[in-house]
Design an enzyme around this catalytic site. Sequence first.
Site, short mmCIF file in Angstrom:
data_model
loop_
_atom_site.label_atom_id
_atom_site.label_comp_id
_atom_site.label_asym_id
_atom_site.label_seq_id
_atom_site.Cartn_x
_atom_site.Cartn_y
_atom_site.Cartn_z
N ASN A 41 0.81 -1.22 0.00
CA ASN A 41 0.00 0.00 0.00
C ASN A 41 0.84 1.27 0.00
O ASN A 41 0.59 2.20 -0.77
CB ASN A 41 -0.92 -0.01 1.22
CG ASN A 41 -2.12 -0.90 1.03
OD1 ASN A 41 -3.09 -0.52 0.39
ND2 ASN A 41 -2.06 -2.12 1.57
N ASP A 97 10.27 -6.23 -4.63
CA ASP A 97 9.33 -6.81 -3.66
C ASP A 97 9.48 -8.33 -3.69
O ASP A 97 9.85 -8.90 -4.72
CB ASP A 97 7.89 -6.41 -4.00
CG ASP A 97 6.93 -6.64 -2.84
OD1 ASP A 97 6.59 -5.66 -2.16
OD2 ASP A 97 6.54 -7.81 -2.61
N THR A 119 10.35 5.72 5.94
CA THR A 119 9.09 5.92 6.65
C THR A 119 8.53 4.58 7.11
O THR A 119 7.35 4.49 7.45
CB THR A 119 8.06 6.63 5.75
OG1 THR A 119 7.92 5.88 4.53
CG2 THR A 119 8.48 8.05 5.42
N ALA A 120 9.36 3.54 7.10
CA ALA A 120 8.91 2.19 7.44
C ALA A 120 9.11 1.92 8.92
O ALA A 120 8.28 2.29 9.75
CB ALA A 120 9.64 1.17 6.56
N ARG A 121 10.24 1.31 9.28
CA ARG A 121 10.57 1.05 10.68
C ARG A 121 12.03 1.39 10.91
O ARG A 121 12.89 1.13 10.07
CB ARG A 121 10.30 -0.41 11.06
CG ARG A 121 8.82 -0.76 11.16
CD ARG A 121 8.17 -0.06 12.34
NE ARG A 121 6.77 -0.42 12.53
CZ ARG A 121 5.74 0.29 12.10
NH1 ARG A 121 5.95 1.42 11.42
NH2 ARG A 121 4.50 -0.09 12.36
N ASP A 176 11.69 9.41 9.07
CA ASP A 176 10.53 9.58 9.94
C ASP A 176 10.56 8.57 11.07
O ASP A 176 9.80 8.71 12.03
CB ASP A 176 9.23 9.40 9.13
CG ASP A 176 8.00 9.62 9.98
OD1 ASP A 176 7.89 10.71 10.60
OD2 ASP A 176 7.14 8.72 10.05
N GLU A 201 13.87 4.27 18.59
CA GLU A 201 12.53 4.49 19.13
C GLU A 201 12.13 3.40 20.12
O GLU A 201 12.53 2.24 19.99
CB GLU A 201 11.49 4.48 18.01
CG GLU A 201 11.50 5.68 17.11
CD GLU A 201 10.46 5.52 16.01
OE1 GLU A 201 9.25 5.65 16.30
OE2 GLU A 201 10.85 5.26 14.86
N HIS A 216 8.01 9.99 13.70
CA HIS A 216 7.12 8.88 13.33
C HIS A 216 5.71 9.40 13.07
O HIS A 216 4.72 8.93 13.64
CB HIS A 216 7.11 7.83 14.44
CG HIS A 216 6.73 6.46 13.95
ND1 HIS A 216 7.47 5.33 14.23
CD2 HIS A 216 5.70 6.02 13.19
CE1 HIS A 216 6.90 4.27 13.68
NE2 HIS A 216 5.82 4.67 13.03
N ILE A 217 5.63 10.37 12.15
CA ILE A 217 4.34 11.01 11.87
C ILE A 217 3.93 10.89 10.41
O ILE A 217 2.95 11.50 9.99
CB ILE A 217 4.36 12.51 12.25
CG1 ILE A 217 5.50 13.25 11.55
CG2 ILE A 217 4.46 12.66 13.77
CD1 ILE A 217 5.42 14.76 11.67
#
Length: 309
Positions: A149, A169, A225-227, A251, A256, A284-285
């Site tokens: 997504n 992928d 922006t994943a982990r 991000d 974290e 993380h936004i």
Amino acid sequence: MKILLLDKNHPLITDQLLDKNFILEEDFTSSYDEVCAKIQNYDGVIIRSRIPLDKNFLEHGKNLKFIARVGAGMENIDIPVAEKLGIQLINSPEGNRDSVAEHVVGMLLILMNRLFIASQEVKNGIWLREENRGDELLGKTVGLVGYGNMGKATAKRLSGFGCKVIFHDILPNLSDEFATQVSLEELKENAEVLSLHIPLTEETHYLIDENFISEMKNDFYFVNTARGKNVETKYLVEALKSGKVKGACLDVLEYEKSSFENLETENEDLQYLLNSEKAIVTPHIAGWTHQSKEKLAQVIVDKIVAAFC
């Protein structure tokens, strides 16, 4: 069905599920042990990230039929144990994919055009033009790792900037009008911008390490922006210092807490990222817009209703 809500979310979850005759109870403060002691009383649980649903937790939940996470990542759930116990797992990546995609583009534009730096300089009475000459997205080859997504929504936006978007992928035959699927080797050969859109698993933990970075043919911009733990930060910092990574948009951070609510570690690498003009860091936004809060909740409700009504 009796459902326990462990995190605060958009009120439409409560409103719509009550309308469908679900029984809901909220508990936003109890500890892990306290929730474990009562979880057997519920048929379902709706979570974000506050409490880990590990093997011990799941075995206490003898009557759980589903776990719904308001968000995309499922790493705080012991998925093999849940599947073994026949617990249905529900998440909602459809709800914040647009928000993540816009965040990716926004960070790249700010970094590559030095927008934040130049703005701060002007506000401080400094007027520099040549020093703030930007770098265009137009014509860049962007490599996405992961084409679910988030990856697809990002490719759609970047294709509109005149980028050539390629992706790798683990699933086959995912190419579409916005991006072309390639091997990981071909991605490393061609990408000038690298963006991650993958879950955190044993296979993707520290995927971006010293070897991965060294195997990139071009100097490149990096976006995550994943982990945070998809990246071994010390090697990213080394690459920023050497110029192999031209700039980083982060991000998420390796340091974290599992709840994503704050940082749990501070060190020299983190300090470098926070002080470097080559890095943009946000808390993380990327999936955290006003619109995505509602959409995430609606997707969760729709999936619960479809499965259990």
